[in-house]
Design a protein around this motif. Structure first.
Motif, PDB file in Angstrom:
ATOM      1  N   TYR A  82     -10.142   6.689  -1.179  1.00  0.00           N
ATOM      2  CA  TYR A  82     -10.342   6.651   0.275  1.00  0.00           C
ATOM      3  C   TYR A  82     -10.798   8.026   0.776  1.00  0.00           C
ATOM      4  CZ  TYR A  82      -9.402   5.496   5.176  1.00  0.00           C
ATOM      5  OH  TYR A  82      -9.529   5.263   6.531  1.00  0.00           O
ATOM      6  N   ASP A  83     -10.146   9.065   0.287  1.00  0.00           N
ATOM      7  CA  ASP A  83     -10.438  10.417   0.758  1.00  0.00           C
ATOM      8  C   ASP A  83     -11.823  10.896   0.312  1.00  0.00           C
ATOM      9  OD1 ASP A  83      -9.680  13.139   1.812  1.00  0.00           O
ATOM     10  OD2 ASP A  83      -9.911  13.624  -0.307  1.00  0.00           O
ATOM     11  N   THR A 138      -7.129  13.132   5.404  1.00  0.00           N
ATOM     12  CA  THR A 138      -6.633  12.287   4.323  1.00  0.00           C
ATOM     13  C   THR A 138      -6.342  13.067   3.049  1.00  0.00           C
ATOM     14  OG1 THR A 138      -8.938  11.754   3.774  1.00  0.00           O
ATOM     15  CG2 THR A 138      -7.767  10.210   5.192  1.00  0.00           C
ATOM     16  N   THR A 179      -5.496   6.202  -2.572  1.00  0.00           N
ATOM     17  CA  THR A 179      -5.549   7.301  -1.611  1.00  0.00           C
ATOM     18  C   THR A 179      -6.704   8.247  -1.919  1.00  0.00           C
ATOM     19  OG1 THR A 179      -3.152   7.179  -1.362  1.00  0.00           O
ATOM     20  CG2 THR A 179      -4.219   9.185  -0.602  1.00  0.00           C
ATOM     21  N   GLY A 227      -2.769  13.482   4.173  1.00  0.00           N
ATOM     22  CA  GLY A 227      -2.769  12.130   3.625  1.00  0.00           C
ATOM     23  C   GLY A 227      -2.193  12.036   2.226  1.00  0.00           C
ATOM     24  N   GLN A 250      -3.778   6.171   5.257  1.00  0.00           N
ATOM     25  CA  GLN A 250      -4.927   7.073   5.298  1.00  0.00           C
ATOM     26  C   GLN A 250      -5.700   6.924   6.604  1.00  0.00           C
ATOM     27  OE1 GLN A 250      -4.477   9.467   3.341  1.00  0.00           O
ATOM     28  NE2 GLN A 250      -6.076   9.349   1.806  1.00  0.00           N
TER      29      GLN A 250
END
Length: 329
Positions: free
Chosen positions: A153-154, A130, A150, A134, A281
């Motif tokens: 999330y990572d 990601t 994003t 990603g 993702q």
């Protein structure tokens, strides 16, 4: 047109890294990777955080990340148990015919999914790339406005999943006695985490237009270098063994999990660009951290390498599906 531009960027930059690495041996993916990890990616995080919209329910991103990680691990574990049980039944049938095999189930030759292979299979189905892949994909598709989704999330999902739950599973299934403390500490010294904290504070500071432009250009340059690095690393991945196992783990990671969680988000009324950012993702190929952990804990390296290479190539085929199902209309 947007998809064609994205594909041109992905294929062009990855191909550049792939062929440059073979033609110019002095180019080291390790050196470039270290530069991006310690300097490049933190700069891009600071740059894109200044343009990201962090309002709204951004906390949904890491929650979805952990749901995806646990769902992937659960489905992968269920598949492993099914295959192991099936193999035990086959061995018992052969035993009844020949009357020469051992009766003790613990000594039955379960060769298709030994513990190290189970560990690599689980990791490949759990955590995705990601960051290096990603970030560029999400930035190209949903733009800098939703980069915060994003990023969260990572960092709060994939990174913690890799060096948290991933290390725990590797210690359970691996045979190595590597320095586990260093892998666990990796999450604490991860510069991406620190740069996120700095970026959240720095985004409040007003900068001249020229400085903003330079910072943004640096951020996009890092994105390009990340894709070049993917190509360089793929050029060094020589193993294409274990294709059937890799295909199953990738089906779980890159198809089933994004489809299930993305559909649930739709049913809950969570749609639009944030949903697409999260689904993209989830649909990323396995993280390179899976290979690092496999090496450190003596898991199935061939399976880890095969999943990485096959997953990276499969991404070009799966991207249109997610844009069609969850794209902003």
């Amino acid at each position: 047109m947007q998809l064609l531009i994205l594909y041109a960027q992905l294929i062009g930059l990855v191909s550049l890294g792939f062929f440059a690495s073979s033609r110019i041996p002095q180019l080291s993916p390790h050196t470039l990777g270290q530069f991006l990890f310690w300097i490049g990616v933190p700069i891009s995080i600071v740059a894109f955080l200044r343009q990201a919209d962090l309002s709204g329910a951004i906390w949904i991103a890491p929650i979805c990340a952990w749901i995806a990680i646990l769902l992937g691990a659960g489905l992968a574990w269920g598949w492993i148990k099914l295959k192991v049980k099936s193999q035990k039944l086959k061995v018992k049938k052969q035993e009844q015919r020949s009357r020469e095999a051992t009766i003790n189930n613990q000594q039955l030759p379960i060769t298709h999914y030994p513990l190290p292979t189970q560990g690599s299979f689980l990791l490949a189905a759990m955590v995705g790339n990601t960051g290096y892949i990603g970030f560029p994909v999400a930035l190209a598709v949903v733009g800098t406005q939703y980069f915060g989704w994003t990023l969260f999330y990572d960092l709060l999902g994939s990174t913690l999943g890799s060096y948290g739950l991933g290390v725990v599973l590797a210690a359970r299934f691996g045979k190595g006695v590597s320095d586990r403390t260093s892998l666990i500490q990796a999450i604490l010294i991860n510069p991406a985490l620190w740069s996120m904290g700095f970026g959240l504070l720095f985004r409040q500071v007003a900068l001249p237009a020229v400085a903003e432009s330079v910072l943004s250009s640096l951020g996009w340059s890092v994105v390009a270098l990340s894709l070049v690095l993917i190509g360089m690393r793929l050029q060094h991945l020589k193993s294409w063994h274990n294709l059937p196992k890799a295909a199953v783990s990738l089906t779980i990671k890159m198809l089933i999990v994004p489809l299930v969680v993305g559909s649930v988000l739709t049913l809950c009324g969570f749609t639009g660009a944030p949903q697409l950012a999260i689904v993209l993702q989830m649909a990323m190929p396995p993280a390179f951290a899976t290979l690092v952990i496999a090496e450190a804990y003596d898991l199935d390296r061939d399976l880890a390498v095969t999943a990485l290479a096959l997953g990276s190539a499969s991404l070009l085929l799966t991207l249109p599906l997610w844009l069609w199902l969850f794209g902003v209309r």
